[in-house]
Scaffold this active site. Structure first.
Site, mmCIF file in Angstrom:
data_model
loop_
_atom_site.group_PDB
_atom_site.id
_atom_site.type_symbol
_atom_site.label_atom_id
_atom_site.label_comp_id
_atom_site.label_asym_id
_atom_site.label_seq_id
_atom_site.Cartn_x
_atom_site.Cartn_y
_atom_site.Cartn_z
ATOM 1 C CB CYS A 86 -0.969 -0.050 1.171
ATOM 2 S SG CYS A 86 -2.361 1.073 0.984
ATOM 3 C CG HIS A 202 -3.355 -3.566 3.611
ATOM 4 N ND1 HIS A 202 -2.365 -2.939 4.325
ATOM 5 C CD2 HIS A 202 -3.977 -2.598 2.897
ATOM 6 C CE1 HIS A 202 -2.391 -1.633 4.062
ATOM 7 N NE2 HIS A 202 -3.348 -1.414 3.196
ATOM 8 C CD GLU A 204 -0.805 -5.557 6.329
ATOM 9 O OE1 GLU A 204 -0.507 -6.173 5.282
ATOM 10 O OE2 GLU A 204 -1.061 -4.327 6.342
#
Lengths: 229, 82
Positions: A86, A202, A204
C-alpha cells in the site's frame, strides 16, 4: 530469516505486519525507524502501509527521501528482497525502485474492502513463485491512491517482462473487477530482477483467525519460502 | 528571489478530480467550459540575486522531489522581490 520492517512517521500497519511475520516465522522482525542510516544484513525489508508524512506532496514522496532509503537502495542493488504494501508500494514507485505511479482512485473515494486477485501466470516475480497461478486470492485493500498508472511504453515493458504479479479480478459476486481504475487491473508489480514487490492489497489483514480470509498468510508464506531457498 | 512553481498533470494523464469538477461546472450551466486541469502551486524564496540561478535551482528541486516526472510537468516563474 532476518526481516526488517521500516517505520516512517505515519506508518500504521507496521505492528500488524510484525504480528503477521511472527505468526509465520516464529521470530519477531526488527522495526527500523526511518531516520536510521544503515541496515544490518537482512533477507527481507518490508515497507508497511499507512500515511507516511501525512501523504503530503504526493503519497510516499517524502518518505522516498528518508535517510533509511539509501540503505534500502544498497540492499536492492545487492539483489536483496523488498516488499512494499500500500503506502509501501507508493514509496517504492516514488523512490524509483518500481516503475509507474499510484494515482488517486478513479471514483475519488477511499476504498476499504475485501477484493479478489488473480496471480499473473506469466509473472517473473521470484518472491511469489510458489503461488498457484490458477487460484484466486481474497485480500483486502484500503487506499485512496491505488490507481496504477504508467505511460504506454513503460506499461508494455512491465507486461512483456512479466512484472505484473497480481491483478484485480471478478469475485464470486462479479462486483469488484477493478476497484480503483488501475491500468490493466494491476494490483501488484515487481522489479525487473523479481526481488522487489509492491502491492496495494494488505496481506497482513488476511491472516485467518478473525480475519475474513487467510490468503494473505498464503502470500506471505510464499515470499518467506522464496527467501529461504 | 521569489520562485513560483506550478505543477500540473501531463496531457493524457487521467485526472478524475478535474473531471469531477468539470462535470459539476457543466451541471451549474457553464456549458462553454472546454477543459479543466487541476494542479498545485508552490512558492519558494531562494537566496540569490541571479534569476537564472534561481530558475536552475528550482528546476533541480522539481526533479528531485516536487514533481513526479511519470505524471506531472512543471513551470517555473521567477519574480524579483523589491
Amino acid at each position: 530469516m532476518r526481516i526488517a520492517i521500516i517505520v516512517f512517521p505515519g506508518s500504521n500497519c507496521d505492528r500488524d505486519m510484525m504480528v503477521a511475520v511472527e505468526s509465520l516465522t516464529g521470530r519477531r522482525p526488527a522495526l527500523i525507524w526511518h531516520k536510521q542510516n544503515n541496515l544490518n544484513p537482512i533477507d527481507l525489508a518490508i515497507i508497511p502501509g499507512g500515511f507516511s508524512f501525512g501523504d503530503y506532496l504526493r503519497c510516499g514522496a517524502l518518505a522516498a527521501h528518508s535517510p533509511i532509503m539509501n540503505a534500502l537502495h544498497d540492499h536492492a542493488a545487492r539483489g536483496g528482497a523488498i516488499l512494499g504494501i500500500c503506502n509501501g508500494f507508493q514509496i517504492l514507485t516514488e523512490s524509483g525502485m518500481l516503475p509507474g505511479f499510484l494515482a488517486r482512485n478513479q471514483e475519488l473515494k477511499f476504498i476499504c474492502k475485501q477484493i479478489t486477485l488473480s496471480v499473473n501466470g506469466a509473472t517473473s516475480c521470484a518472491l511469489t513463485a510458489s503461488l498457484d497461478h490458477k487460484e484466486t486470492l481474497q485480500i483486502p485493500i484500503a487506499h485512496n491512491e491505488g490507481n496504477f498508472f504508467a505511460d504506454s511504453e513503460t506499461l508494455n515493458s512491465i507486461e512483456s517482462n512479466g512484472q505484473v504479479v497480481l491483478r484485480y479480478t471478478s469475485d464470486k459476486y462479479a462486483t469488484s473487477t477493478n476497484p480503483n481504475g488501475s491500468l490493466n487491473n494491476i494490483a501488484a508489480i515487481c522489479s525487473l530482477n523479481g526481488k522487489i514487490l509492491g502491492m496495494m492489497p494488505h496481506p497482513e489483514r488476511a491472516m485467518g483467525k478473525g480475519h475474513e480470509s487467510a490468503d494473505g498468510r498464503k502470500l506471505l508464506h510464499s515470499i518467506f519460502e522464496a527467501i529461504i531457498t | 528571489m521569489q520562485v513560483i512553481i506550478t505543477i500540473n498533470k501531463k496531457p493524457g494523464v487521467l485526472d478524475p478530480e478535474a473531471q469531477a469538477v468539470k462535470q459539476s461546472l457543466f451541471s451549474l450551466g457553464f456549458d462553454d467550459l472546454e477543459n479543466v486541469t487541476m494542479g498545485k502551486q508552490i512558492t519558494l524564496f531562494i537566496e540569490t540575486d541571479d534569476q537564472e540561478r534561481a530558475k536552475y535551482r528550482a528546476a533541480k528541486m522539481c526533479e528531485a522531489l516536487l514533481a513526479n516526472a511519470v505524471i506531472e510537468e512543471y513551470k517555473i516563474q521567477v519574480n524579483e522581490l523589491s
